[in-house]
Design a protein around this motif. Structure first.
Motif, PDB file in Angstrom:
ATOM      1  N   VAL A 125     -40.280  36.157  36.128  1.00 25.92           N
ATOM      2  CA  VAL A 125     -39.257  37.204  35.969  1.00 25.92           C
ATOM      3  C   VAL A 125     -38.564  37.450  37.314  1.00 25.92           C
ATOM      4  O   VAL A 125     -37.330  37.523  37.395  1.00 25.92           O
ATOM      5  CB  VAL A 125     -39.883  38.516  35.424  1.00 25.92           C
ATOM      6  N   LEU A 126     -39.354  37.540  38.384  1.00 24.14           N
ATOM      7  CA  LEU A 126     -38.763  37.757  39.720  1.00 24.14           C
ATOM      8  C   LEU A 126     -37.869  36.584  40.104  1.00 24.14           C
ATOM      9  O   LEU A 126     -36.779  36.765  40.658  1.00 24.14           O
ATOM     10  CB  LEU A 126     -39.869  37.936  40.768  1.00 24.14           C
ATOM     11  N   LEU A 127     -38.335  35.379  39.789  1.00 29.43           N
ATOM     12  CA  LEU A 127     -37.544  34.164  40.098  1.00 29.43           C
ATOM     13  C   LEU A 127     -36.171  34.232  39.447  1.00 29.43           C
ATOM     14  O   LEU A 127     -35.152  33.951  40.079  1.00 29.43           O
ATOM     15  CB  LEU A 127     -38.252  32.930  39.536  1.00 29.43           C
ATOM     16  N   SER A 128     -36.164  34.619  38.160  1.00 29.95           N
ATOM     17  CA  SER A 128     -34.860  34.630  37.494  1.00 29.95           C
ATOM     18  C   SER A 128     -34.011  35.803  37.943  1.00 29.95           C
ATOM     19  O   SER A 128     -32.778  35.711  37.933  1.00 29.95           O
ATOM     20  CB  SER A 128     -34.981  34.534  35.970  1.00 29.95           C
ATOM     21  N   GLN A 129     -34.641  36.886  38.391  1.00 30.46           N
ATOM     22  CA  GLN A 129     -33.844  38.025  38.902  1.00 30.46           C
ATOM     23  C   GLN A 129     -32.979  37.631  40.093  1.00 30.46           C
ATOM     24  O   GLN A 129     -31.898  38.158  40.277  1.00 30.46           O
ATOM     25  CB  GLN A 129     -34.775  39.156  39.329  1.00 30.46           C
ATOM     26  N   VAL A 130     -33.486  36.719  40.919  1.00 30.15           N
ATOM     27  CA  VAL A 130     -32.735  36.371  42.139  1.00 30.15           C
ATOM     28  C   VAL A 130     -32.190  34.946  42.096  1.00 30.15           C
ATOM     29  O   VAL A 130     -31.580  34.491  43.060  1.00 30.15           O
ATOM     30  CB  VAL A 130     -33.598  36.560  43.411  1.00 30.15           C
ATOM     31  N   GLY A 131     -32.429  34.246  40.978  1.00 32.72           N
ATOM     32  CA  GLY A 131     -31.955  32.868  40.865  1.00 32.72           C
ATOM     33  C   GLY A 131     -32.561  31.969  41.935  1.00 32.72           C
ATOM     34  O   GLY A 131     -31.865  31.146  42.546  1.00 32.72           O
ATOM     35  N   ALA A 132     -33.873  32.131  42.157  1.00 32.82           N
ATOM     36  CA  ALA A 132     -34.535  31.336  43.209  1.00 32.82           C
ATOM     37  C   ALA A 132     -34.418  29.844  42.896  1.00 32.82           C
ATOM     38  O   ALA A 132     -34.441  29.433  41.739  1.00 32.82           O
ATOM     39  CB  ALA A 132     -35.989  31.747  43.335  1.00 32.82           C
TER      40      ALA A 132
END
Ligand SMILES: Cc1cc2nc3c(=O)[nH]c(=O)nc-3n(C[C@H](O)[C@H](O)[C@H](O)COP(=O)(O)O)c2cc1C
Length: 179
Positions: A105-112
């Motif tokens: 979820v965090l990855l997709s929040q920032v487009g890592a």
């Protein structure tokens, strides 16, 4: 190209991984700063950011989670990579371990751009009721320098074209002599 490496670490194992990543990026010629997330007020000064979190019950240690929430907007505007540190065995060396649901979820929040899981560390004399109990059967250090360096070099390779201003500016053709 100024790179921030930051880490959410409860017992120091993830901090050690972050330090090794920072050293490797410096060896690759990048300008790198290493700071715990609570020391970062602003990420605008950095061209790229690497965030790591220790896994506790499949979730990143809170300082890493809070960092991502606090700076989500600015992180979305620059290249970001994540790493997790966790498994107290050699599975992270055997095969690539996907991010946990919460980290996803965090990855997709920032487009890592990418994520890697590295082996973790638990010391024999770990403090805390659960950690102490776990340490009876799972104490050890599964952080693999080679794995960490290879990943950090792959990040440096992705940053290099940007550092060199890729795509290269098109050189203008020499002016034709006037008649
Ligand atoms: C209570 C507890 C829960 C843990 N939960 C997980 C987990 O869900 N997944 C995992 O891969 N590792 C887990 N670990 C292992 C830690 O992620 C590992 O020890 C890590 O290196 C700790 O990082 P730190 O020293 O930076 O705090 C757990 C360890 C403890 C003590």
């Amino acid at each position: 190209m100024r790179v921030l490496v930051t880490y959410g670490s409860k017992r120091g194992g993830t901090e050690g991984i972050a330090r090794r990543i920072a050293e490797t990026l410096r060896d690759e010629g990048l300008d790198v700063e290493l700071h715990p997330p609570e020391d970062i007020d602003e990420v605008s000064a950095y061209d790229a950011v690497i965030v790591g979190g220790a896994l506790y019950a499949n979730r990143w240690f809170r300082s890493a989670r809070h960092f991502v929430h606090r700076h989500a907007q600015k992180l979305r505007e620059r290249p970001v990579w994540f790493f997790s540190s966790g498994p107290l065995d050699d599975t992270a060396e055997q095969h690539e371990i996907a991010p946990t649901a919460q980290v996803q979820v965090l990855l997709s929040q920032v487009g890592a751009r990418g994520h890697m899981t590295f082996g973790g560390r638990l010391e024999k004399d770990a403090k805390g009721f659960i950690a102490h109990a776990m340490a009876r059967t799972h104490a050890g250090d599964w952080r693999d320098s080679g794995h960490i360096q290879r990943w950090a070099r792959s990040v440096a390779a992705e940053l290099r074209p940007e550092r060199e201003g890729f795509p290269a500016p098109v050189e203008s053709a020499p002016e034709a002599p006037s008649p």
